[in-house]
Design an enzyme around this catalytic site. Structure first.
Site, short mmCIF file in Angstrom:
data_model
loop_
_atom_site.label_atom_id
_atom_site.label_comp_id
_atom_site.label_asym_id
_atom_site.label_seq_id
_atom_site.Cartn_x
_atom_site.Cartn_y
_atom_site.Cartn_z
N GLY A 108 0.78 -1.19 -0.03
CA GLY A 108 0.00 -0.01 -0.06
C GLY A 108 0.80 1.09 0.09
O GLY A 108 0.22 2.31 0.53
N ALA A 109 2.06 1.13 -0.45
CA ALA A 109 2.87 2.41 -0.63
C ALA A 109 3.36 3.01 0.51
O ALA A 109 3.79 4.12 0.55
CB ALA A 109 2.18 3.42 -1.76
N SER A 195 4.63 -5.76 -2.88
CA SER A 195 4.82 -4.39 -3.09
C SER A 195 5.55 -3.85 -1.82
O SER A 195 6.58 -4.13 -1.58
CB SER A 195 3.42 -3.56 -3.53
OG SER A 195 3.67 -2.25 -3.82
N ALA A 196 5.03 -2.54 -1.09
CA ALA A 196 5.66 -2.03 -0.01
C ALA A 196 5.74 -3.26 1.04
O ALA A 196 6.59 -3.19 1.88
CB ALA A 196 4.74 -0.78 0.43
N ASP A 313 4.30 -5.12 -13.95
CA ASP A 313 4.22 -4.02 -12.57
C ASP A 313 4.32 -2.72 -12.66
O ASP A 313 3.74 -1.96 -12.19
CB ASP A 313 5.58 -4.70 -11.61
CG ASP A 313 5.16 -5.45 -10.63
OD1 ASP A 313 3.92 -5.74 -10.23
OD2 ASP A 313 6.12 -6.32 -10.44
N HIS A 428 0.58 -5.02 -11.66
CA HIS A 428 0.88 -4.90 -10.13
C HIS A 428 -0.12 -5.39 -9.20
O HIS A 428 -1.35 -5.06 -9.32
CB HIS A 428 1.30 -3.55 -9.84
CG HIS A 428 1.90 -3.09 -8.62
ND1 HIS A 428 3.06 -3.67 -8.32
CD2 HIS A 428 1.60 -2.45 -7.35
CE1 HIS A 428 3.77 -3.26 -7.20
NE2 HIS A 428 2.79 -2.58 -6.68
#
Length: 544
Positions: A108-109, A195-196, A313, A428
C-alpha cells in the site's frame, strides 16, 4: 490500532494460551471434510505512543476474540482430537505440530492498507484460509502503522522513522514466541509480502535485529533496493510538506518537530495522503536500517530468499505518466518516451536520456507498431521501479549467501482487468488473488486455468516455506524450479501453463546490464537551479 490477525489450525483448537493471555478461535468449514480455525484480532503489542517504537502488551484476563485475521492451518483428515480435550472446548491440543509458518506483510505504498483490506465477495484479498488449507501451513497476517504515523522522519535521531518496520518486527517476534501453541514451528517462519509489503519483508531480512528470528523471505514486486523504497531526504521532501499542511511550518527545525508532536494524529494522517504518495518510506536510521540497503546483504546470508516481479508491474504507473499508452487511438511519440526517461533519470541528466532511449528503442525498427512503442513505455517503468532492483537484490543475496538458497521468478499471467490493451500482461498486485486462492474461494468468477495457476503458486510458495526449495515439499509442482546462484541466473515464468520451457535464464539481461553498468557509471548532475526553485516554492507556500 494495530494487531496481528488470526490463526487457522488443525482441528478446533478452542482456547489457546499465549504469553499475554487466552485467545479463542472459530472453526470455518472449507468443504465436506475440510476445516480451518481462525483467530482474529490477537494483540502483539500495546498501543504505541506517537512516533515511538512498539511496546509490550500488558496482557489481558479472560479470552480475546477480536476482529481481525492472524493464523491459519487446515484440518488433517487422519487426525482426531487429543484424549484430554474438554467437551466445552476450553482446552484442546493441536493435532498437527511443527507446521511451517508464513507471516504476510500487506502493501500500500507505506501509505495505506490493512491485513483485512480489499474485500472480495465478502473476504479480504489477504484472507489466508485457502493458502493455509491447501498448503498445510499456518498463515499469519499482521497490521502495522502506515502513512505519517508509521514512516514520517526527520532523517536524524529527533524523529528517526521506520515505526512501521518496528511494528512488523514486534509482530514477528510475537509469532516466534507463541506459534508453537497453535501447532506451528517457531524455527520455520517465512516472511512474505507484496509491493510495499515486499519491501518491508526485504528490510526485515536485511536488519541486524532479525538475526535468528525467522528462516525464509519472499519478496513479490518490491525490494529494499527499489528506488521508491528508501527516502534519502525525508526532511526536505516529506516532513516539511506535512508540517505546512498541519500548520507547523517553522524556520527552526526543532520548533517544527515540537509542533508536529503536539498535532492531532488524524490531521497528520490526512496530511500524508495522496500528495506525498511514494515519498513516505523507509530511511537509514542507524538502528533498524543501519546503512544503505545494498550494503546490508551480509545480514541476509542466513535466510533462504525468493523474489520476483509481475511482467507489467510498471504499467499502471506508466499509464499515469504517459496516458496515451492505454488509448486505442492514442499516439505515443518519441518525445513521450524521452520525457518519461528524463523524469526517471533526472539525477544523471540528458546524457542518460539519450543512452537509455537507444537501448529501449533498439528493437523498434524504422517504423515501429504503435503497440510496440506503448509496451516499451510500460517496460521502462517496470524495469526501473521493480525488475532491475529485484534482480540486483537476488544477485546480492546469492553473492552473500552462506548456504541459504535463492530463487527468481517472473509472473506473467495475462491481466484480468478489463479495458486494457491486448499487450498488457500481469499488472501490479495481480499475483495476490492466485496466491491467496481466490479462484477456489470464489469459483464462479474464475476459469479452470485460473485455478491451475492458483494451485501452482500455492504449491511453490508453501513448499518453499516448508523446505527452502519451492520444488520440494508436500505439494506437487509442474516442473522443478532451479536455484539462482552467483554464476547462473535461472528464473521461473509463472502462469497457467508451466512446463519445462517455463524455466529460462538471464531475465532481461540487456536492460539489467544497462541500468547496473552503463547508467550507474554516468556522473550525477547537480541541479542547483531545481533545488532553488523547490525552496522558493516552499517559501511561497508559507505565504498562501
Amino acid at each position: 490500532k494495530y494487531v496481528s490477525t488470526h490463526i487457522l489450525i488443525i482441528i478446533y483448537l478452542g482456547v489457546v494460551q499465549t504469553d499475554k493471555g487466552l485467545v479463542e478461535g472459530r472453526s470455518h468449514r472449507m468443504g465436506l471434510f475440510r476445516t480451518v480455525d481462525v483467530f482474529k484480532g490477537v494483540p502483539f503489542a500495546d498501543v504505541p505512543g506517537k512516533w515511538e517504537k512498539p511496546k509490550p502488551h500488558p496482557g489481558w484476563s479472560g479470552r480475546s476474540l477480536l476482529q481481525r485475521l492472524l493464523l491459519m492451518d487446515r484440518w488433517n483428515l487422519s487426525s482426531s482430537p487429543s484424549d484430554d480435550d474438554d467437551d466445552d472446548g476450553d482446552s484442546s491440543s493441536p493435532v498437527s505440530t511443527s507446521l511451517p509458518v508464513m507471516v504476510y506483510l500487506f502493501g500500500g505504498a507505506f501509505m495505506l492498507g490493512a491485513s483485512n483490506d480489499v474485500a472480495i465477495l465478502g473476504d479480504s484479498l489477504y484472507d489466508g484460509k485457502e493458502l493455509a488449507e491447501r498448503g498445510d501451513v499456518i498463515v499469519v497476517t499482521v497490521n502495522y502503522r502506515v502513512g505519517t504515523m508509521g514512516f514520517l522522519s526527520s532523517g536524524d535521531a529527533r524523529l528517526p522513522g521506520n515505526y512501521g518496520l518496528w511494528d512488523q518486527h514486534a509482530a514477528i517476534s510475537w509469532v516466534r514466541r507463541n506459534i508453537a501453541a497453535f501447532g506451528g514451528n517457531p524455527e520455520n517462519i517465512t516472511i512474505f509480502g507484496q509491493s510495499a509489503g515486499a519491501v518491508s519483508a526485504s528490510y526485515q531480512m536485511l536488519s541486524p535485529h532479525s538475526k535468528g528470528l525467522f528462516r525464509r523471505v519472499i519478496s513479490q514486486c518490491g525490494v529494499a533496493l527499489s528506488p521508491w523504497a528508501l527516502q534519502k531526504n525525508p526532511m526536505r521532501l516529506c516532513l516539511r510538506q506535512i508540517a505546512r499542511k498541519v500548520g507547523c511550518s517553522r524556520s527552526d527545525e526543532d520548533e517544527m518537530l515540537a509542533c508536529l508532536k503536539l498535532s492531532d494524529p488524524v490531521g497528520l494522517t490526512m496530511a500524508g495522503k495522496i500528495d506525498v504518495f511514494l515519498l513516505l518510506g523507509k530511511v537509514v536510521d542507524g538502528d533498524f536500517v543501519p546503512d544503505e540497503p545494498s550494503r546490508l546483504f551480509h545480514n541476509a546470508a542466513q535466510f533462504d530468499y525468493m523474489a520476483g516481479v509481475n511482467s507489467m508491474d510498471g504499467h499502471l504507473f506508466a499509464g499515469v505518466d504517459v496516458p496515451s499508452i492505454n488509448k486505442e487511438n492514442g499516439n505515443t511519440t518519441v518525445e513521450d518516451v524521452k520525457g518519461l526517461l528524463a523524469g526517471l533519470t533526472k539525477e544523471k541528466g540528458v546524457t542518460a536520456v539519450g543512452s537509455a532511449y537507444s537501448v529501449y528503442s533498439s528493437h523498434w525498427g524504422s517504423a515501429p507498431e504503435p503497440a510496440v512503442v506503448k509496451k516499451t513505455v510500460a517496460d521502462i517503468e517496470t524495469d526501473f521501479l521493480f525488475l532491475v532492483p529485484t534482480q540486483i537484490a537476488l544477485q546480492l543475496h546469492a553473492n552473500n549467501s552462506s548456504g541459504a538458497r535463492t530463487y527468481s521468478y517472473l509472473f506473467n499471467m495475462e491481466t484480468r482487468i478489463p479495458g486494457f490493451p491486448r499487450w498488457v500482461e500481469a499488472e501490479h498486485a495481480e499475483d495476490l488473488q492466485y496466491l491467496f486462492g481466490k479462484p477456489f474461494a470464489t469459483p464462479l468468477v474464475y476459469f479452470p486455468r485460473h485455478r491451475d495457476l492458483s494451485g501452482y503458486m500455492i504449491a511453490y510458495w508453501t513448499n518453499f516455506a516448508r523446505t527452502g526449495d519451492p520444488s520440494k515439499g508436500d505439494s506437487r509442482v509442474p516442473v522443478p524450479w532451479p536455484a539462482f546462484t552467483k554464476h547462473h541466473q535461472p528464473y521461473l515464468a509463472i502462469n497457467h501453463k508451466i512446463t519445462k520451457s517455463s524455466v529460462s535464464y538471464d531475465l532481461r539481461s540487456e536492460y539489467i546490464s544497462y541500468w547496473t553498468k552503463t547508467y550507474s557509471s554516468l556522473p550525477a548532475v547537480r541541479r542547483e537551479e531545481e533545488e532553488e526553485e523547490e525552496e522558493e516554492e516552499e517559501g511561497g507556500d508559507l505565504t498562501q
